[in-house]
Design an enzyme around this catalytic site. Sequence first.
Site, PDB file in Angstrom:
ATOM      1  N   LYS A 110      35.515  35.097  26.038  1.00  8.94           N
ATOM      2  CA  LYS A 110      35.271  35.626  24.696  1.00  8.94           C
ATOM      3  C   LYS A 110      36.611  35.978  24.052  1.00  8.94           C
ATOM      4  CE  LYS A 110      32.523  39.220  22.402  1.00  8.94           C
ATOM      5  NZ  LYS A 110      31.734  40.451  22.622  1.00  8.94           N
ATOM      6  N   HIS A 161      37.051  37.685  21.038  1.00  9.36           N
ATOM      7  CA  HIS A 161      37.019  38.787  20.081  1.00  9.36           C
ATOM      8  C   HIS A 161      36.265  39.954  20.693  1.00  9.36           C
ATOM      9  CE1 HIS A 161      33.254  36.562  19.505  1.00  9.36           C
ATOM     10  NE2 HIS A 161      32.733  37.714  19.119  1.00  9.36           N
TER      11      HIS A 161
END
Length: 226
Positions: free
Chosen positions: A104, A106
Site C-alpha cells: 500500500k 498511502h
Amino acid sequence: MEVYKQEFIEFMVDCKVLKFGEFTLKSGRKSPFFMNAGAYVTGAQLKKLGEYYAQAIHNSYGDDFDVLFGPAYKGIPLSVAATIAYSELYGKEIRYCSNRKEAKDHGDTGILLGSKLKDGDRVVIIEDVTTSGKSIEETFPILKAQADVEIKGLMVSLNREEVGISGKMGALQEIQEKYGFAANAIVSMSEVTEYLYNRPYKGEVYINDEIKCALDAYYEQYGVHA
C-alpha cells in the site's frame, strides 16, 4: 490421543472445515479430504479456534516469541484470533502481523498489516495447513525482507503428513531442515483418521471403509512413508 486433539477434530467437523470427498488442492494433488479454515466464520468459532492455536503454540514455543505472523489471506484472521486468545489464556501481550498481497502506498503504507516488524523480533508463523511447504517459500522472504527477525517456528492446525516439494520427506520436516525452525501442528491427519474411522459422530460416520480406502491410496502416493 489427548482429549484436546479429539475435541479439535470434532470442532473441525462441526464447523464443516474438514470435509471428505474428492478435491483438487493448490499443489495440484487430487485429495480425498479438504481442510478449509475459511469456513470458520462466527465469533464463537473464531474464539475457540484462537484458543486451540494459542494452547498449541504455548505448548510448543512457550512465551519465547513476540509476534504471530499470519500470511495473507487466511492467516490474517488466524493470527488475530490466536493473539487475542494468547493474551486471555496466558496473560502475555504479543503482537499480530500479516502481509498484504500488494504493498500500500498511502496511509498505512507498506506490505504489512498490524504490527511492524523490527530487528530482533521473535516470530511464530501461523497457517491453516501446509500440504507441500510451498506457502513457506513465499512467506519466508517476506519476513526476512522487513527486518532481521528470528523465526521461532510454524504452527498449523492440521499436519497433512504428505511429502514436501522435494518428494523425499514430510512437508513439515522439510521446512525444519530447509529453514532451521520448528514446524508443528495441533493435530495430524493420521490422528484424525484414527479417531473418525467407523466411529459415529452425531449420527454420521465421516470416514467409512470407502473413504478409508481412498485415504490409504492417497497416502500410498503422497504420504511421508510412501
